[in-house]
Design an enzyme around this catalytic site. Sequence first.
Site, short mmCIF file in Angstrom:
data_model
loop_
_atom_site.label_atom_id
_atom_site.label_comp_id
_atom_site.label_asym_id
_atom_site.label_seq_id
_atom_site.Cartn_x
_atom_site.Cartn_y
_atom_site.Cartn_z
N GLY A 1 40.83 33.58 35.55
CA GLY A 1 42.23 33.90 35.95
C GLY A 1 41.95 34.72 37.40
O GLY A 1 41.04 35.16 37.37
N GLN B 1 44.79 41.06 43.17
CA GLN B 1 43.39 41.04 43.51
C GLN B 1 42.81 40.94 44.79
O GLN B 1 41.64 41.34 44.90
CB GLN B 1 42.97 40.67 42.26
CG GLN B 1 43.25 41.15 40.70
CD GLN B 1 42.44 40.16 39.71
OE1 GLN B 1 43.08 39.44 39.14
NE2 GLN B 1 41.33 40.70 39.14
N CYS C 1 37.45 41.83 33.75
CA CYS C 1 38.25 41.60 34.72
C CYS C 1 37.51 41.71 36.01
O CYS C 1 36.61 42.43 36.14
CB CYS C 1 39.31 42.95 34.89
SG CYS C 1 40.57 42.95 36.18
N LEU C 2 37.95 40.78 36.95
CA LEU C 2 37.08 40.57 38.26
C LEU C 2 37.23 41.89 39.02
O LEU C 2 36.23 42.20 39.88
CB LEU C 2 37.37 39.48 38.96
CG LEU C 2 37.32 38.11 38.03
CD1 LEU C 2 38.08 36.81 38.78
CD2 LEU C 2 35.72 37.81 38.04
N HIS D 1 47.24 38.95 30.82
CA HIS D 1 46.29 39.88 31.51
C HIS D 1 46.84 39.63 32.97
O HIS D 1 46.98 40.79 33.77
CB HIS D 1 44.99 39.51 31.30
CG HIS D 1 43.82 40.29 32.17
ND1 HIS D 1 42.94 40.88 31.60
CD2 HIS D 1 43.78 40.01 33.59
CE1 HIS D 1 42.23 41.55 32.69
NE2 HIS D 1 42.50 40.75 33.85
N GLU D 2 47.23 38.46 33.41
CA GLU D 2 47.37 38.31 34.82
C GLU D 2 48.75 38.80 35.16
O GLU D 2 49.23 39.35 36.45
CB GLU D 2 47.08 36.56 35.11
CG GLU D 2 45.69 36.08 35.01
CD GLU D 2 44.86 37.08 35.60
OE1 GLU D 2 45.02 37.66 36.66
OE2 GLU D 2 43.83 36.74 35.17
N HIS E 1 48.58 42.47 36.16
CA HIS E 1 48.31 42.70 37.39
C HIS E 1 49.57 42.79 38.41
O HIS E 1 49.47 43.37 39.51
CB HIS E 1 47.36 41.47 38.07
CG HIS E 1 45.82 41.86 37.46
ND1 HIS E 1 45.14 43.01 37.91
CD2 HIS E 1 44.75 40.84 37.01
CE1 HIS E 1 43.80 42.82 37.51
NE2 HIS E 1 43.61 41.74 36.75
O1 K1U Z 1 42.06 38.89 36.32
C1 K1U Z 1 40.88 38.81 36.26
O2 K1U Z 1 40.39 39.56 36.52
C2 K1U Z 1 40.08 37.67 35.77
C3 K1U Z 1 39.81 37.83 34.06
C4 K1U Z 1 40.57 37.09 33.37
C5 K1U Z 1 40.50 37.38 31.83
C6 K1U Z 1 39.36 37.48 31.23
C7 K1U Z 1 39.14 37.74 29.86
C8 K1U Z 1 40.38 38.04 29.14
C9 K1U Z 1 41.62 38.42 29.71
C10 K1U Z 1 41.53 37.82 31.23
C11 K1U Z 1 38.50 37.19 34.21
O3 K1U Z 1 38.20 36.13 34.47
S1 K1U Z 1 36.97 38.19 33.76
C12 K1U Z 1 35.66 37.12 33.97
C13 K1U Z 1 35.43 36.10 32.83
O4 K1U Z 1 35.24 35.21 32.79
C14 K1U Z 1 35.53 36.41 31.36
C15 K1U Z 1 35.45 37.60 30.81
C16 K1U Z 1 35.67 37.92 29.28
C17 K1U Z 1 35.98 37.01 28.54
C18 K1U Z 1 36.07 35.78 28.83
C19 K1U Z 1 36.03 35.38 30.36
ZN ZN Z 2 42.02 41.18 35.83
#
Ligand code: K1U
Ligand code: ZN
Length: 168
Positions: free
Chosen positions: A46, A51, A94-95, A136-137, A140
Amino acid sequence: MAVLDILVAPHPVLKQKAKPVDKVDARIAKLMDDMVETMYAAKGIGLAAPQIGILERVIVVDVHDKDEKPNPIRLANPEIVWKSDETSVCEEGCLSVPDQYAEVTRPSSVRVRYLDETNETREIEADGMLATCIQHEIDHLNGVLFVDYLSMLKRNMILRKVQKMQRA
Ligand code: K1U
Ligand code: ZN
């Protein structure tokens, strides 16, 4: 399309509320495409416009499995119109908070109204990882990070680690 830089906490833009888009025009459609490319380049599931430093209510998500074909969803002005009473706990990352993970409790299912890349109003019902990721998004867009759901102690520990890693 372009891969854009992702802001890292505690950048002040990540704490601000994003503004609704008037219409999904060519500029917003291009922003959505750039966000999808940026999300894939960062190996995320996401991404929200704040971001990448843009305070507009636009998010993209793609929770497809490795063996499935990509399925990006582009959402402008996403709005939760229904959420389940049932909740789920999911390990979130979260990125903008690189390499840090923590469990967050959220509604298990949500119905979300949004404008798609052609400015059509659509609704999507999501559960599992898609529901978690969309919530989550949307957080943000309201200046909320997943660490804001943790105790002050855990939040500060994570943010200190991120700052240390950024300096190194
Ligand atoms: O918003 C962001 O920073 C993107 C985030 C989205 C997200 C991941 C996990 C749970 C809720 C929202 C990411 O993509 S973090 C990187 C990732 O690929 C990941 C991390 C943990 C679990 C699954 C994926
Ligand atoms: Zn995030």
